[in-house]
Design a protein around this motif. Structure first.
Motif, PDB file in Angstrom:
ATOM      1  N   LYS A  53       0.868  -1.270   0.232  1.00 40.51           N
ATOM      2  CA  LYS A  53      -0.030   0.040  -0.079  1.00 40.51           C
ATOM      3  C   LYS A  53       0.953   1.315  -0.027  1.00 40.51           C
ATOM      4  O   LYS A  53       0.369   2.353  -0.220  1.00 40.51           O
ATOM      5  CB  LYS A  53      -1.061  -0.035   1.043  1.00 40.51           C
ATOM      6  N   LEU A  54       2.100   0.963   0.274  1.00 39.45           N
ATOM      7  CA  LEU A  54       2.999   2.182   0.344  1.00 39.45           C
ATOM      8  C   LEU A  54       3.781   2.641  -1.093  1.00 39.45           C
ATOM      9  O   LEU A  54       4.725   3.211  -1.362  1.00 39.45           O
ATOM     10  CB  LEU A  54       3.953   2.209   1.346  1.00 39.45           C
ATOM     11  N   LEU A  55       3.026   1.596  -2.198  1.00 41.49           N
ATOM     12  CA  LEU A  55       3.699   1.692  -3.490  1.00 41.49           C
ATOM     13  C   LEU A  55       2.686   1.835  -4.584  1.00 41.49           C
ATOM     14  O   LEU A  55       1.523   1.783  -4.290  1.00 41.49           O
ATOM     15  CB  LEU A  55       4.509   0.443  -3.731  1.00 41.49           C
ATOM     16  N   HIS A  56       3.056   2.693  -5.589  1.00 39.62           N
ATOM     17  CA  HIS A  56       2.128   2.904  -6.612  1.00 39.62           C
ATOM     18  C   HIS A  56       3.030   2.787  -8.014  1.00 39.62           C
ATOM     19  O   HIS A  56       4.149   3.115  -7.929  1.00 39.62           O
ATOM     20  CB  HIS A  56       1.786   4.425  -6.100  1.00 39.62           C
ATOM     21  N   VAL A  57       2.396   2.361  -8.863  1.00 38.45           N
ATOM     22  CA  VAL A  57       2.777   2.064 -10.397  1.00 38.45           C
ATOM     23  C   VAL A  57       2.265   3.123 -11.382  1.00 38.45           C
ATOM     24  O   VAL A  57       0.932   3.188 -11.202  1.00 38.45           O
ATOM     25  CB  VAL A  57       2.664   0.435 -10.800  1.00 38.45           C
ATOM     26  N   ASN A  58       2.997   3.716 -11.916  1.00 38.62           N
ATOM     27  CA  ASN A  58       2.702   4.651 -12.824  1.00 38.62           C
ATOM     28  C   ASN A  58       3.151   4.364 -14.385  1.00 38.62           C
ATOM     29  O   ASN A  58       4.259   4.036 -14.629  1.00 38.62           O
ATOM     30  CB  ASN A  58       3.256   6.128 -12.704  1.00 38.62           C
ATOM     31  N   LEU A  59       2.200   3.654 -15.004  1.00 38.89           N
ATOM     32  CA  LEU A  59       2.431   3.045 -16.572  1.00 38.89           C
ATOM     33  C   LEU A  59       2.540   4.431 -17.328  1.00 38.89           C
ATOM     34  O   LEU A  59       1.782   5.144 -17.500  1.00 38.89           O
ATOM     35  CB  LEU A  59       1.293   2.246 -16.941  1.00 38.89           C
ATOM     36  N   ILE A  60       3.720   4.352 -18.198  1.00 37.17           N
ATOM     37  CA  ILE A  60       3.789   5.534 -19.011  1.00 37.17           C
ATOM     38  C   ILE A  60       4.179   4.976 -20.334  1.00 37.17           C
ATOM     39  O   ILE A  60       5.011   4.255 -20.681  1.00 37.17           O
ATOM     40  CB  ILE A  60       5.411   6.192 -18.706  1.00 37.17           C
ATOM     41  N   PRO A  61       3.081   5.697 -21.240  1.00 37.53           N
ATOM     42  CA  PRO A  61       3.246   5.364 -22.603  1.00 37.53           C
ATOM     43  C   PRO A  61       4.330   5.875 -23.255  1.00 37.53           C
ATOM     44  O   PRO A  61       4.763   7.069 -22.951  1.00 37.53           O
ATOM     45  CB  PRO A  61       1.757   5.893 -23.111  1.00 37.53           C
ATOM     46  N   TYR A  62       5.176   5.066 -24.071  1.00 35.67           N
ATOM     47  CA  TYR A  62       6.590   5.615 -24.672  1.00 35.67           C
ATOM     48  C   TYR A  62       6.227   6.512 -25.598  1.00 35.67           C
ATOM     49  O   TYR A  62       5.450   6.577 -26.583  1.00 35.67           O
ATOM     50  CB  TYR A  62       7.132   4.051 -25.210  1.00 35.67           C
ATOM     51  N   ASN A  63       7.001   7.414 -25.291  1.00 36.81           N
ATOM     52  CA  ASN A  63       7.488   8.745 -26.299  1.00 36.81           C
ATOM     53  C   ASN A  63       8.368   8.315 -27.305  1.00 36.81           C
ATOM     54  O   ASN A  63       9.580   8.255 -26.690  1.00 36.81           O
ATOM     55  CB  ASN A  63       7.496   9.786 -25.758  1.00 36.81           C
ATOM     56  N   ASP A  64       7.798   8.415 -28.714  1.00 38.68           N
ATOM     57  CA  ASP A  64       9.087   7.974 -29.485  1.00 38.68           C
ATOM     58  C   ASP A  64      10.211   8.784 -29.375  1.00 38.68           C
ATOM     59  O   ASP A  64      10.005  10.344 -29.363  1.00 38.68           O
ATOM     60  CB  ASP A  64       8.348   8.056 -31.000  1.00 38.68           C
ATOM     61  N   ALA A  81      -4.162  -6.355 -15.390  1.00 35.34           N
ATOM     62  CA  ALA A  81      -3.504  -7.571 -14.569  1.00 35.34           C
ATOM     63  C   ALA A  81      -2.816  -6.982 -13.310  1.00 35.34           C
ATOM     64  O   ALA A  81      -2.935  -7.813 -12.324  1.00 35.34           O
ATOM     65  CB  ALA A  81      -2.390  -7.820 -15.410  1.00 35.34           C
ATOM     66  N   LEU A  82      -2.520  -5.984 -13.336  1.00 39.74           N
ATOM     67  CA  LEU A  82      -1.802  -5.370 -11.969  1.00 39.74           C
ATOM     68  C   LEU A  82      -2.770  -5.105 -10.868  1.00 39.74           C
ATOM     69  O   LEU A  82      -2.677  -5.431  -9.915  1.00 39.74           O
ATOM     70  CB  LEU A  82      -1.124  -4.021 -12.271  1.00 39.74           C
ATOM     71  N   GLN A  83      -3.841  -4.429 -11.386  1.00 42.96           N
ATOM     72  CA  GLN A  83      -4.925  -4.268 -10.719  1.00 42.96           C
ATOM     73  C   GLN A  83      -5.535  -5.420  -9.862  1.00 42.96           C
ATOM     74  O   GLN A  83      -5.817  -5.349  -8.613  1.00 42.96           O
ATOM     75  CB  GLN A  83      -6.149  -3.526 -11.184  1.00 42.96           C
ATOM     76  N   LYS A  84      -5.654  -6.583 -10.778  1.00 41.75           N
ATOM     77  CA  LYS A  84      -6.401  -7.802 -10.085  1.00 41.75           C
ATOM     78  C   LYS A  84      -5.208  -8.316  -9.059  1.00 41.75           C
ATOM     79  O   LYS A  84      -5.846  -9.090  -8.133  1.00 41.75           O
ATOM     80  CB  LYS A  84      -6.256  -8.832 -11.243  1.00 41.75           C
ATOM     81  N   LYS A  85      -4.072  -7.947  -9.180  1.00 40.55           N
ATOM     82  CA  LYS A  85      -3.328  -8.537  -8.115  1.00 40.55           C
ATOM     83  C   LYS A  85      -3.128  -7.618  -6.918  1.00 40.55           C
ATOM     84  O   LYS A  85      -2.329  -7.679  -6.020  1.00 40.55           O
ATOM     85  CB  LYS A  85      -1.837  -8.902  -8.631  1.00 40.55           C
ATOM     86  N   GLY A  86      -3.759  -6.477  -6.891  1.00 44.84           N
ATOM     87  CA  GLY A  86      -3.789  -5.571  -5.620  1.00 44.84           C
ATOM     88  C   GLY A  86      -2.874  -4.575  -5.724  1.00 44.84           C
ATOM     89  O   GLY A  86      -2.743  -4.089  -4.860  1.00 44.84           O
ATOM     90  N   VAL A  87      -2.483  -4.100  -7.201  1.00 46.45           N
ATOM     91  CA  VAL A  87      -1.170  -2.988  -7.113  1.00 46.45           C
ATOM     92  C   VAL A  87      -2.225  -1.680  -7.507  1.00 46.45           C
ATOM     93  O   VAL A  87      -3.063  -1.658  -8.301  1.00 46.45           O
ATOM     94  CB  VAL A  87      -0.470  -3.598  -8.383  1.00 46.45           C
ATOM     95  N   ASN A  88      -1.742  -0.732  -6.758  1.00 47.15           N
ATOM     96  CA  ASN A  88      -2.174   0.509  -6.770  1.00 47.15           C
ATOM     97  C   ASN A  88      -1.565   1.114  -8.361  1.00 47.15           C
ATOM     98  O   ASN A  88      -0.239   1.146  -8.267  1.00 47.15           O
ATOM     99  CB  ASN A  88      -1.650   1.634  -6.260  1.00 47.15           C
ATOM    100  N   VAL A  89      -2.216   1.286  -9.306  1.00 39.14           N
ATOM    101  CA  VAL A  89      -1.784   1.506 -10.790  1.00 39.14           C
ATOM    102  C   VAL A  89      -2.615   2.679 -11.560  1.00 39.14           C
ATOM    103  O   VAL A  89      -3.801   2.677 -11.461  1.00 39.14           O
ATOM    104  CB  VAL A  89      -1.518   0.077 -11.442  1.00 39.14           C
TER     105      VAL A  89
END
Ligand code: SAH
Ligand code: SF4
Length: 339
Positions: free
Chosen positions: A280-291, A311-319
Motif C-alpha cells: 500500500k506504500l507503493l504505486h505504479v505509474n505506467l508511461i506510454p512510450y514517447n518516441d 493484470a496489476l489491479q487484479k493482483k492488488g497493485v495501485n496503478v
C-alpha cells in the motif's frame, strides 16, 4: 534569482533599505515580473543599478514551442556558459498547471529509451538555475492569467536529480520557503533512475516531497539491458532502499514503468511487477512510450497497456497510466534533447 541575502548585501552597499529585497522577491514570485524595469515600486536609479550589476535571471529563454492544443509549452533556455536546457509548462484537463524541470544539461546514465541520455555536453545545474526555470515559467503562466498558479513541480526533465543532489535539494528548499514561492513540498516530485545513495539521503532530509523511481523492468537482467545504471544499483538493493525509504518517511513511492512493446509488457512481466509492487506504500505509474527516434524501441499498444494495468489491479497493485502531453513538440518525458 539570487537568494534574499544576496539582495540584502547589494542594497546595503547601495544605501537602500532592506525591505526593497522583499519588494523584489514579491514582484518576481507573486506577480511573475521578471525584469527590474517593471518593478515600479523601486526607485529608478536602483532599478538601473540592479539591471547592470545583478541580472535577475541566471538563464535566458531562447525559444518557445507551444503544442497544437495549446496546453503544453516547452522553453529552451541558454545558460551563462552557452549550454542549453529545456523546461515544460503543462495545463491538465482538471485545471492543474504542472511544470517539468531540468537539473543537468544532459545525462550520463544513457537509458536506451531516453533522448536526454544522448547529450554529451554535461554539467549539473546550480540551484539558482533550477529555481529560475520556475521563475520564468511562473511568469508565462501569470501572463496568461494573473490568477493562475503553478500547482505541481516535477524534477523529470533533463538529467538525474540524484547526480546533482545538493543543488536539487537547495532549489526545493528555496521554492518551498515562504520568502519566495512558499510552495508545498507535497506538490513536488523527484524522479530518479534508482541512485540508491540519493534515496537514502532524501530519507534523512525531513522534506516531504514525492519520490518516483524509474523502474521500467521488474527483472534485473532486463533492467540492465535498458538502463545501464541498474548494474551499479541492482534491482534487489533498489527495492530494499525504497522499502526503507517509505518505512522511514511514511510516504508512498511511485514506480515509473515505460510500456515498451515486446520488451517489458507481457503477462509474465505484469506478474513480476505485481510481486514487487503489491504494497500500500507503493504505486505504479505506467508511461506510454514517447518516441525518440533513437533506436528500435517502440511503445506498447493502448490495448496492451490496458490489459497490463488490469493484470496489476487484479493482483492488488495501485496503478495508473500517465497522461502524456506535448508529444507533438518533443516536450514529453524522455524527449527533451534541446531540439
Ligand atoms: N533521470 C530521472 C528523471 C528524468 S527522466 C529518471 O530517469 O527518473 C523522467 C522520466 O521520463 C523517467 O521516468 C524516465 O524514465 C521517463 N522517460 C525517459 N524516456 C522516456 C520516453 N522515451 N518515453 C516515456 N518516458 C520516458
Ligand atoms: Fe538520464 Fe533519466 Fe534519461 Fe535515464 S531516463 S538517461 S536517467 S534523464
Amino acid at each position: 534569482m539570487r537568494p534574499i541575502e544576496h539582495y540584502f548585501r547589494f542594497l546595503t552597499d547601495f544605501g537602500q533599505p532592506k525591505y526593497r529585497a522583499t519588494q523584489i522577491i514579491e514582484a518576481v514570485c507573486k506577480k511573475g515580473i521578471i525584469d527590474y524595469d517593471n518593478i515600479k515600486v523601486l526607485p529608478l536609479n536602483l532599478r538601473q543599478e540592479l539591471k547592470k550589476k545583478l541580472p535577475l535571471l541566471s538563464l535566458k529563454p531562447k525559444k518557445s514551442v507551444i503544442s497544437q492544443d495549446g496546453k503544453t509549452e516547452k522553453i529552451l533556455f541558454s545558460l551563462s556558459d552557452g549550454l542549453t536546457i529545456e523546461a515544460v509548462l503543462m495545463e491538465f484537463e482538471d485545471g492543474r498547471h504542472s511544470i517539468c524541470l531540468s537539473c543537468q544539461t544532459g545525462c550520463v546514465l544513457g537509458c536506451r529509451f531516453c533522448a536526454t541520455g544522448t547529450l554529451v555536453k554535461m554539467r549539473s545545474l546550480e540551484a539558482e538555475e533550477i529555481f529560475d526555470q520556475v521563475v520564468f515559467l511562473n511568469s508565462r503562466l501569470k501572463a496568461k492569467d494573473a490568477s493562475l498558479e503553478i500547482t505541481n513541480i516535477v524534477y523529470m526533465g533533463m538529467g538525474e536529480p540524484f547526480n546533482n543532489y545538493q543543488n536539487v535539494i537547495d532549489s526545493i528548499r528555496m521554492l518551498c520557503s515562504s520568502k519566495y514561492f512558499g510552495f508545498s513540498p507535497r506538490r513536488i516530485t523527484i524522479s530518479t533512475a534508482g541512485i540508491i545513495p540519493g534515496i537514502e539521503r532524501l530519507a534523512l532530509e525531513q522534506l516531504p516531497v514525492n519520490l518516483a523511481v524509474s523502474l521500467h523492468a521488474a527483472d534485473q537482467q532486463l533492467r540492465c539491458q535498458i538502463m545501464p545504471i541498474a548494474k551499479a544499483y541492482p534491482l534487489e538493493s533498489l527495492l530494499s532502499a525504497v522499502k526503507k525509504y517509505s518505512q522511514a518517511t511514511g510516504r508512498r513511492v511511485s514506480f515509473e514503468y515505460i510500456m515498451l512493446k515486446n520488451v517489458n509488457d507481457s503477462e509474465r512481466d505484469a506478474e513480476k511487477l505485481a510481486s514487487i509492487a503489491k504494497d500500500k506504500l507503493l504505486h505504479v505509474n505506467l508511461i506510454p512510450y514517447n518516441d525518440t527516434g533513437l533506436n528500435s524501441l517502440g511503445g506498447s499498444d493502448l490495448s496492451r497497456i490496458r490489459s497490463f494495468k488490469l493484470a496489476l489491479q487484479k493482483k492488488g497493485v495501485n496503478v495508473t497510466v500517465r497522461t502524456s502531453l506535448g508529444g507533438d513538440i518533443a516536450a514529453a518525458c524522455g524527449q527533451l534533447a534541446n531540439i
